[in-house]
Design an enzyme around this catalytic site. Sequence first.
Site, mmCIF file in Angstrom:
data_model
loop_
_atom_site.group_PDB
_atom_site.id
_atom_site.type_symbol
_atom_site.label_atom_id
_atom_site.label_comp_id
_atom_site.label_asym_id
_atom_site.label_seq_id
_atom_site.Cartn_x
_atom_site.Cartn_y
_atom_site.Cartn_z
ATOM 1 N N CYS A 272 34.345 62.914 50.430
ATOM 2 C CA CYS A 272 34.230 62.174 51.693
ATOM 3 C C CYS A 272 35.313 62.583 52.694
ATOM 4 O O CYS A 272 36.500 62.555 52.375
ATOM 5 C CB CYS A 272 34.356 60.685 51.358
ATOM 6 S SG CYS A 272 34.563 59.631 52.790
ATOM 7 N N TYR B 173 27.123 63.911 60.952
ATOM 8 C CA TYR B 173 26.204 62.932 60.347
ATOM 9 C C TYR B 173 25.052 62.613 61.306
ATOM 10 O O TYR B 173 23.907 62.460 60.888
ATOM 11 C CB TYR B 173 26.946 61.640 59.977
ATOM 12 C CG TYR B 173 27.864 61.814 58.779
ATOM 13 C CD1 TYR B 173 27.390 61.597 57.489
ATOM 14 C CD2 TYR B 173 29.186 62.214 58.938
ATOM 15 C CE1 TYR B 173 28.216 61.760 56.386
ATOM 16 C CE2 TYR B 173 30.025 62.387 57.839
ATOM 17 C CZ TYR B 173 29.528 62.159 56.573
ATOM 18 O OH TYR B 173 30.342 62.326 55.479
HETATM 19 N N1 LIG Z 1 34.850 53.954 58.791
HETATM 20 C C1 LIG Z 1 34.937 54.338 57.459
HETATM 21 C C2 LIG Z 1 33.764 55.188 57.043
HETATM 22 C C3 LIG Z 1 33.809 55.573 55.615
HETATM 23 C C4 LIG Z 1 32.470 56.109 55.112
HETATM 24 O O1 LIG Z 1 31.445 56.067 55.793
HETATM 25 N N2 LIG Z 1 32.476 56.641 53.875
HETATM 26 C C5 LIG Z 1 31.250 57.137 53.285
HETATM 27 C C6 LIG Z 1 31.501 58.369 52.445
HETATM 28 S S1 LIG Z 1 31.804 59.812 53.347
HETATM 29 C C7 LIG Z 1 30.703 56.114 52.315
HETATM 30 O O2 LIG Z 1 31.424 55.606 51.487
HETATM 31 N N3 LIG Z 1 29.421 55.827 52.407
HETATM 32 C C8 LIG Z 1 28.738 54.986 51.487
HETATM 33 C C9 LIG Z 1 27.602 54.254 52.135
HETATM 34 O O3 LIG Z 1 27.581 54.171 53.367
HETATM 35 O O4 LIG Z 1 26.757 53.752 51.396
HETATM 36 C C10 LIG Z 1 36.252 55.068 57.289
HETATM 37 O O5 LIG Z 1 36.536 55.997 58.053
HETATM 38 O O6 LIG Z 1 37.021 54.688 56.411
#
Ligand SMILES: N[C@@H](CCC(=O)N[C@@H](CS)C(=O)NCC(=O)O)C(=O)O
Length: 329
Positions: A63, A195
């Site tokens: 990530c 994304y």
């Molecule tokens: N705003 C958050 C975004 C984090 C994020 O979107 N992480 C993704 C992985 S790259 C995630 O865990 N996604 C899981 C999901 O949305 O189900 C940050 O920057 O900490």
Amino acid sequence: MGQLIDGIWHDDWYDTSKSGGKFVRSTAKFRNWITADGSAGPSGESGFEAAPGRYHLYVSYACPWANRALFFRALKGLEDMIDVSVVHPDMLGEGWEFRDDFDGATGDRVYGLPYARDLYIKADPKVSGRVTVPILWDRQRETIVSNESAEIIRMFNAAFDHLTGNTDDYWPEELRDEIEPINARIYDTLNNGVYKSGFATTQEAYDSAVTALFDTLDWLESLLGERRYLLGDRVTEADWRLFSTLVRFDLVYHTHFKCNRAFVREHPNLWGYTRELYQWPGIAETVHFDHIVRHYHYSHDTVNPHRIIPINPVLDWTAPHGREGLKAA
Ligand SMILES: N[C@@H](CCC(=O)N[C@@H](CS)C(=O)NCC(=O)O)C(=O)O
């Protein structure tokens, strides 16, 4: 679209039905701040005082948002203060899993829980919304301090300085007004832009995201021909935020997310810059290409339903970057 798992609503990544085919990222829920004396930060509650061993960072090596938290943990010498658990790269129907059957994945080193969502429920049984990494966990209060990486990196930048003696500052007061608009453009068109391109479900949404993305890469290629770093001759958080997307670009975003007008490695300034930051002390150890490639191609079944992992070129990350001669404009 979406599903209820153990009381938590999981939107589908790709639920673009209400937004004209556009991918819209949701906002992080836990927004407290670790501070040197435990006073409240810009948002959330007080009571999260910097202390060795009290906090734990849950990440995915795949990530880009979690990776930037790991950059700051390394840059600020916080390895002995904050330990880390690493999820398995496959993010499937149950969300992020604490399995250790992939090189580098550790399982949950605090509680031995099976899923990242279990931490969210432990922090707040009524929590709703997406279960994302990074997760900054407080062992003492047994709750999530923050799940917003943009804020976690600012905590790491300053809150532990009195304990570590490391006063390197990547968000210097005098550059903040210049950093913010650069961060905003890079977030919108690159960090999140990849994304938006990859998860778009209409041609129009894709075209608009991918055009803005390459406009920004063109702008950066030209800027980085004049300056060694985004703000001149000093590395700031803006560079680390950009780097986490650039280092993934040629291997996953170009192909998997259809950001394929050009590779980063075809831009001499951007490619030298990306390699320089990769070679920065402590950084390469946080970049795990095997997790990156596996996660994206394996986890997004609307984008890559057969989960074929592409062959990919071998990139020479350790080649001389040639950026030494560039001075601030
Ligand atoms: N705003 C958050 C975004 C984090 C994020 O979107 N992480 C993704 C992985 S790259 C995630 O865990 N996604 C899981 C999901 O949305 O189900 C940050 O920057 O900490």
